[in-house]
Structures are given as C-alpha cells and as structure tokens.
Scaffold this motif. Structure first.
Motif, PDB file in Angstrom:
ATOM      1  N   LYS A   1       0.823  -1.553   0.130  1.00 11.25           N
ATOM      2  CA  LYS A   1       0.043  -0.082   0.114  1.00 11.25           C
ATOM      3  C   LYS A   1       0.795   1.316   0.052  1.00 11.25           C
ATOM      4  O   LYS A   1       1.790   1.311   0.700  1.00 11.25           O
ATOM      5  CB  LYS A   1      -0.962   0.016   1.236  1.00 11.25           C
ATOM      6  N   CYS A   2       0.470   2.080  -0.773  1.00 11.82           N
ATOM      7  CA  CYS A   2       1.082   3.648  -0.780  1.00 11.82           C
ATOM      8  C   CYS A   2       0.940   4.162   0.742  1.00 11.82           C
ATOM      9  O   CYS A   2      -0.195   4.185   1.277  1.00 11.82           O
ATOM     10  CB  CYS A   2       0.494   4.494  -1.595  1.00 11.82           C
ATOM     11  N   ASP A   3       2.072   4.893   1.160  1.00 12.02           N
ATOM     12  CA  ASP A   3       2.054   5.367   2.601  1.00 12.02           C
ATOM     13  C   ASP A   3       1.500   6.537   2.565  1.00 12.02           C
ATOM     14  O   ASP A   3       0.988   7.041   3.675  1.00 12.02           O
ATOM     15  CB  ASP A   3       3.460   5.433   2.935  1.00 12.02           C
ATOM     16  N   TYR A   4       0.890   7.208   1.252  1.00 12.50           N
ATOM     17  CA  TYR A   4       0.518   8.504   1.598  1.00 12.50           C
ATOM     18  C   TYR A   4      -1.215   8.389   1.214  1.00 12.50           C
ATOM     19  O   TYR A   4      -1.746   8.804   1.955  1.00 12.50           O
ATOM     20  CB  TYR A   4       1.106   9.381   0.360  1.00 12.50           C
ATOM     21  N   CYS A   5      -1.441   7.774   0.124  1.00 11.41           N
ATOM     22  CA  CYS A   5      -3.110   7.537  -0.136  1.00 11.41           C
ATOM     23  C   CYS A   5      -3.627   6.267   0.250  1.00 11.41           C
ATOM     24  O   CYS A   5      -4.837   5.983   0.356  1.00 11.41           O
ATOM     25  CB  CYS A   5      -3.241   7.741  -1.654  1.00 11.41           C
ATOM     26  N   GLY A   6      -2.750   5.264   0.463  1.00  9.60           N
ATOM     27  CA  GLY A   6      -3.389   3.985   1.156  1.00  9.60           C
ATOM     28  C   GLY A   6      -3.835   3.156  -0.172  1.00  9.60           C
ATOM     29  O   GLY A   6      -4.288   1.982   0.252  1.00  9.60           O
ATOM     30  N   ARG A   7      -3.766   3.284  -1.338  1.00  8.47           N
ATOM     31  CA  ARG A   7      -3.860   2.664  -2.259  1.00  8.47           C
ATOM     32  C   ARG A   7      -2.895   1.415  -2.698  1.00  8.47           C
ATOM     33  O   ARG A   7      -1.696   1.616  -2.431  1.00  8.47           O
ATOM     34  CB  ARG A   7      -4.434   3.174  -3.552  1.00  8.47           C
ATOM     35  N   PHE A   8      -3.357   0.055  -3.020  1.00 12.91           N
ATOM     36  CA  PHE A   8      -2.549  -0.687  -3.507  1.00 12.91           C
ATOM     37  C   PHE A   8      -1.830  -0.349  -4.658  1.00 12.91           C
ATOM     38  O   PHE A   8      -2.453   0.258  -5.490  1.00 12.91           O
ATOM     39  CB  PHE A   8      -2.975  -2.081  -3.716  1.00 12.91           C
TER      40      PHE A   8
ATOM     41  N   CYS B   1       1.496   9.726  -6.237  1.00  9.54           N
ATOM     42  CA  CYS B   1       1.929  10.451  -5.049  1.00  9.54           C
ATOM     43  C   CYS B   1       3.317  10.831  -5.101  1.00  9.54           C
ATOM     44  O   CYS B   1       3.669  11.992  -4.361  1.00  9.54           O
ATOM     45  CB  CYS B   1       1.650   9.563  -3.670  1.00  9.54           C
ATOM     46  N   THR B   2       4.206  10.039  -5.547  1.00  7.22           N
ATOM     47  CA  THR B   2       5.455  10.355  -5.604  1.00  7.22           C
ATOM     48  C   THR B   2       5.721  11.454  -6.392  1.00  7.22           C
ATOM     49  O   THR B   2       6.548  12.726  -6.041  1.00  7.22           O
ATOM     50  CB  THR B   2       6.589   9.237  -6.147  1.00  7.22           C
ATOM     51  N   GLU B   3       5.021  11.644  -7.673  1.00  8.25           N
ATOM     52  CA  GLU B   3       5.034  13.098  -8.429  1.00  8.25           C
ATOM     53  C   GLU B   3       4.374  14.224  -7.905  1.00  8.25           C
ATOM     54  O   GLU B   3       4.841  15.189  -7.881  1.00  8.25           O
ATOM     55  CB  GLU B   3       4.408  12.739  -9.656  1.00  8.25           C
ATOM     56  N   LYS B   4       3.268  14.043  -7.161  1.00 14.35           N
ATOM     57  CA  LYS B   4       2.511  15.065  -6.347  1.00 14.35           C
ATOM     58  C   LYS B   4       3.141  15.398  -5.228  1.00 14.35           C
ATOM     59  O   LYS B   4       3.220  16.849  -4.753  1.00 14.35           O
ATOM     60  CB  LYS B   4       1.086  14.546  -6.009  1.00 14.35           C
ATOM     61  N   HIS B   5       3.391  14.597  -4.237  1.00 10.74           N
ATOM     62  CA  HIS B   5       4.230  15.010  -3.028  1.00 10.74           C
ATOM     63  C   HIS B   5       5.802  14.808  -2.782  1.00 10.74           C
ATOM     64  O   HIS B   5       6.237  15.141  -1.574  1.00 10.74           O
ATOM     65  CB  HIS B   5       3.361  14.373  -1.880  1.00 10.74           C
ATOM     66  N   GLY B   6       6.461  14.307  -3.656  1.00 16.48           N
ATOM     67  CA  GLY B   6       7.661  14.015  -3.592  1.00 16.48           C
ATOM     68  C   GLY B   6       8.069  12.641  -3.119  1.00 16.48           C
ATOM     69  O   GLY B   6       7.229  11.929  -2.469  1.00 16.48           O
ATOM     70  N   PRO B   7       9.269  12.162  -3.375  1.00 16.83           N
ATOM     71  CA  PRO B   7       9.806  10.889  -3.163  1.00 16.83           C
ATOM     72  C   PRO B   7       9.995  10.771  -1.273  1.00 16.83           C
ATOM     73  O   PRO B   7      10.096  11.699  -0.708  1.00 16.83           O
ATOM     74  CB  PRO B   7      10.855  10.752  -3.858  1.00 16.83           C
ATOM     75  N   LEU B   8       9.859   9.385  -0.909  1.00  8.96           N
ATOM     76  CA  LEU B   8      10.244   9.266   0.291  1.00  8.96           C
ATOM     77  C   LEU B   8      11.634   9.521   0.591  1.00  8.96           C
ATOM     78  O   LEU B   8      12.381   9.249  -0.272  1.00  8.96           O
ATOM     79  CB  LEU B   8      10.016   7.773   0.781  1.00  8.96           C
TER      80      LEU B   8
END
Length: 69
Positions: free
Chosen positions: A6-13, A44-51
């Motif tokens: 799951k994505c740690d930001y949006c929670g989607r698989f 989410c990486t594109e919108k909020h940046g990488p981990l």
C-alpha cells in the motif's frame, strides 16, 4: 501468495516496482534494525515528492525506482 504493498500516502495498493514509485527502508530499536519498507505510488511520488531516508540513516536507504532500460 504475496499482496501488493500500500502507498504510505494515499493507502491504495500499487506496483512498487513501477518506474517512478519511491521507497524507503524504515528502522527501529537501538542499534537500528530494519523494520519495514515504506513505498509510495507513482502518482503520490509525483505530487508530494519521493520518500526520504530516515533521520540518521544513509541516503541509499531510500530512492526512486528507475527504468531498467
């Protein structure tokens, strides 16, 4: 059978090996021991940046998946 992470930001698989997704190893305890790997989907990486790497850990413990051209 393994499930997708799951994505740690949006929670989607999502497919954590898709180019553009990001990852970061998370550590706990003392001395630091690997605990789990956090992943972030491409959107989410594109919108909020990488981990980012955890405080006090090497930069190579986090990154963005690239093309295997």
């Amino acid at each position: 059978m393994m499930t997708k992470p799951k994505c740690d930001y949006c929670g989607r698989f999502h497919n954590s090996m898709k180019p553009g997704a990001s990852y970061a190893m998370r550590y706990s305890g003392w001395p630091l021991c690997p605990d789990h790997e956090a992943t972030r989907c491409v959107a989410c990486t594109e919108k909020h940046g990488p981990l980012r790497a955890q405080h006090g850990c090497a930069d190579w413990t986090a990154g963005i998946i690239g093309d295997a051209a």
